[in-house]
Enzyme design. Structure first.
Site, PDB file in Angstrom:
ATOM      1  N   LYS A  75       0.808  -1.221   0.000  1.00 36.45           N
ATOM      2  CA  LYS A  75       0.000   0.000   0.000  1.00 36.45           C
ATOM      3  C   LYS A  75       0.842   1.273   0.000  1.00 36.45           C
ATOM      4  CE  LYS A  75      -3.986  -2.043   2.240  1.00 36.45           C
ATOM      5  NZ  LYS A  75      -4.983  -1.904   3.291  1.00 36.45           N
ATOM      6  N   ASP A 111      -9.482   2.622   3.092  1.00 33.88           N
ATOM      7  CA  ASP A 111      -9.288   2.214   4.490  1.00 33.88           C
ATOM      8  C   ASP A 111      -9.671   3.367   5.415  1.00 33.88           C
ATOM      9  OD1 ASP A 111      -8.281  -0.348   3.842  1.00 33.88           O
ATOM     10  OD2 ASP A 111      -6.229   0.417   3.705  1.00 33.88           O
TER      11      ASP A 111
END
Length: 175
Positions: A75, A111
């Protein structure tokens, strides 16, 4: 529901390590069907594909994928390869969603928004107070920024990699 043809197929994928048991392929195929689209959602594990992350990402960008999800441990790595329009996502420094457009690859972080929405659904407008957060990787970065947005009075960071925790603390101070 209309008949689906190959022209209706959307090519998506998930790049990450240890994703063999992920339910993302099934979830995305079902979401596609609910919207009258066929979805092919590939699990893309660099070691299994025989490629490093950069080569696998480039293959997706050039290979007809509309987008990919990115998970551990990539990520933060992928964020440096994308156009990120949202200043908050730039500050977080981690992306879990990539869209491939003719203009290039764009990065997003769901997220953060998912954490904030889930917190508010359970706790309403009540601020988190003081928090000990264990983990300063991609999801940890998003959650920490979410905690700031929710009004946390203090965030203590712990990570096996002290430099990661220090880096996140610096990013939070700059935000």
């Amino acid at each position: 529901m209309k008949d689906l043809t190959m022209t209706d197929t959307i090519l998506l994928g998930l790049i990450g390590d240890n994703i063999a048991a992920s339910q993302s392929p099934r979830l995305h195929r079902l979401a596609g069907l609910q919207n009258g689209r066929r979805v092919r959602y590939d699990s893309l594990i660099p070691a299994v594909e025989g490629l490093d992350f950069d080569a696998l990402f480039a293959r997706c960008a050039a290979g007809g994928y509309r987008g990919i999800n990115v998970t551990y441990p990539y990520k933060e790595v992928v964020a440096g390869r994308l156009r990120i329009d949202d200043p908050l996502v730039k500050a977080i420094g981690a992306c879990n969603t990539v869209l491939f457009d003719p203009e290039g690859s764009r990065g997003f972080n769901t997220d953060y928004s998912g954490f904030v929405a889930a917190y508010r659904r359970v706790r309403g407008e009540r601020a988190p107070g003081a928090v000990l957060m264990i983990g300063a990787g991609g999801v940890g970065r998003a959650v920490a920024f979410g905690l700031i947005a929710l009004g946390a009075t203090e965030i203590r960071l712990a990570d096996r990699d002290a430099a990661k925790a220090d880096g996140l603390a610096d990013a939070l101070r700059r935000a």
